[in-house]
Design an enzyme around this catalytic site. Structure first.
Site, PDB file in Angstrom:
ATOM      1  N   LYS A  53      -6.070  10.732  -2.472  1.00 48.98           N
ATOM      2  CA  LYS A  53      -4.387  11.413  -2.980  1.00 48.98           C
ATOM      3  C   LYS A  53      -5.206  11.757  -4.856  1.00 48.98           C
ATOM      4  O   LYS A  53      -4.643  12.897  -4.690  1.00 48.98           O
ATOM      5  CB  LYS A  53      -3.551  10.634  -2.558  1.00 48.98           C
ATOM      6  CG  LYS A  53      -3.215  10.171  -0.679  1.00 48.98           C
ATOM      7  CD  LYS A  53      -1.900   9.273  -0.266  1.00 48.98           C
ATOM      8  CE  LYS A  53      -1.736   9.514   0.724  1.00 48.98           C
ATOM      9  NZ  LYS A  53      -1.118   7.739   1.412  1.00 48.98           N
ATOM     10  N   GLN A  97       3.443   3.924  -1.129  1.00 45.20           N
ATOM     11  CA  GLN A  97       2.096   3.781  -0.092  1.00 45.20           C
ATOM     12  C   GLN A  97       2.536   2.780   1.230  1.00 45.20           C
ATOM     13  O   GLN A  97       2.809   1.847   0.793  1.00 45.20           O
ATOM     14  CB  GLN A  97       0.911   3.958  -0.555  1.00 45.20           C
ATOM     15  CG  GLN A  97      -0.495   2.852   1.003  1.00 45.20           C
ATOM     16  CD  GLN A  97      -1.161   4.810   1.373  1.00 45.20           C
ATOM     17  OE1 GLN A  97       0.011   5.894   0.620  1.00 45.20           O
ATOM     18  NE2 GLN A  97      -1.221   4.845   2.874  1.00 45.20           N
ATOM     19  N   ASP A 120       6.891  12.684   1.616  1.00 50.79           N
ATOM     20  CA  ASP A 120       6.465  12.161   2.581  1.00 50.79           C
ATOM     21  C   ASP A 120       7.558  12.243   3.475  1.00 50.79           C
ATOM     22  O   ASP A 120       6.780  12.766   4.849  1.00 50.79           O
ATOM     23  CB  ASP A 120       6.339   9.837   3.071  1.00 50.79           C
ATOM     24  CG  ASP A 120       4.618  10.085   2.437  1.00 50.79           C
ATOM     25  OD1 ASP A 120       3.193  10.966   3.151  1.00 50.79           O
ATOM     26  OD2 ASP A 120       4.970   8.456   2.358  1.00 50.79           O
TER      27      ASP A 120
END
Ligand code: NDP
Length: 292
Positions: A53, A97, A120
């Site tokens: 990422k 995460q 997200d």
């Protein structure tokens, strides 16, 4: 034989368009979108995702910050970091995460992220906006699935879509996106009866189950489009192998188009995360985000 849907190539094209949008934001608005990724602990797969990422964020010209915290980090320390990132005006996207260590309530952390920076798309505000047809930051993998489906099929209006799986991160949001595209949507799950006959009705199948090669070719309506979200590590002939939720060998003989695993949906996730960061930065500054 089915047409192969090349998610890797599509994601590469999307990243190029994102890089173009980022340089326009810099030149015309003095705005450099920035993504902060938080990793708690040492999970090897998560470390690889976070590194990818960060690399791709920098490659498209955005700012990237990685916050690595030890596995024994307390929930309150993590919430304090999220609060700091919420208040930092150079940060436009925040991603924590998953999975988090056991001592931390993931839902509490996800809902502590400012919805405007929730790249997200897991915050209940964004989930609610998506399901009520309002502008939202939408989960990345589902967005990638629908982009690939539209690339193959064009207008999805009126088609029968069957989503296998009802998780909060894939199944439910992908079903909402397909509904917004005017598909007739069926969501199947582990309690569904006679799954093969449900799947046989589908012009578009999205499999997000986590069971290696579960969907067989004789479940697929001839010519249907198959988007396989599954990433399953198996051992075959003594070798480690990645396979999807669809039995590729039998499905590709019947489907009109199918995503491979790897190289299908997988590469779309980070590209959509970068796009969400551009969208978030633009919205925070009151600029219309470029369409992709
Ligand atoms: P979850 O385990 O959270 O959800 C799986 C879903 O599949 C559940 O809704 C479950 O039903 C359903 N299911 C399980 N067994 C069956 C069955 N026999 N028949 C029908 N439905 C079944 O998984 P995720 O949604 O998180 O992930 C699904 C897959 O996608 C995984 O392989 C994962 O690795 C992959 N993935 C890939 C991503 C990417 O490409 N970047 C990102 C995210 C996930 P029930 O609700 O009834 O239990």
């Amino acid at each position: 034989m089915a047409k192969l849907i090349d998610g890797k190539a599509f994601a590469e094209g999307l990243r190029k368009r994102i890089a173009g949008a980022v340089s326009t934001l810099k030149a015309e608005h003095g705005l450099t979108p920035g993504l902060a990724v938080v990793l708690v602990g040492e999970d090897p797969a998560s470390k690889v995702y976070v590194a990818n990422k960060a690399k791709q964020t920098v490659e498209v010209g955005m700012n990237s910050w990685e916050h690595k915290l030890p596995a024994d980090t307390s929930e309150s320390d993590l919430l304090a970091l999220v609060d700091k990132l919420n208040k930092d005006s150079s940060v436009h996207g925040i991603l924590v995460q998953m999975p988090l260590p056991k001592q931390i309530d993931s839902a509490k952390v996800l809902n502590a992220i400012d919805p405007a920076k929730d790249v997200d798309g897991f915050h209940v505000v964004n989930v609610g906006r998506l399901s009520t047809g309002q502008e939202a930051l939408v989960a990345c993998t589902p967005t990638g699935c629908v982009m690939l489906a539209k690339d193959v099929l064009g207008d999805l209006s009126g088609i029968n879509a069957v989503v296998i799986g009802r998780s909060n991160i894939v199944g439910k949001p992908v079903a909402q996106l397909l509904l917004a595209e005017n598909c007739t949507v069926t969501i199947a799950h582990s309690k569904s009866k006679d799954l093969p006959s449900i799947v046989r009705q589908a012009d578009l199948v999205i499999a997000a189950v986590g069971r290696p090669e579960m969907v067989k070719g004789d479940w697929i309506k001839p010519g249907a489009t198959v988007i396989d979200v599954g990433i399953n590590r198996i051992e075959r002939d003594g070798k480690a192998k990645l396979v999807g939720d669809c039995d590729f060998a039998s499905c590709e003989k019947v489907a009109g188009a199918i995503t491979p695993v790897p190289g299908g949906v997988g590469p779309m996730t980070i590209a959509c995360l970068l796009y969400n960061t551009v969208k978030a930065a633009s919205a925070i500054k009151g600029i219309k985000a470029p369409a992709m």
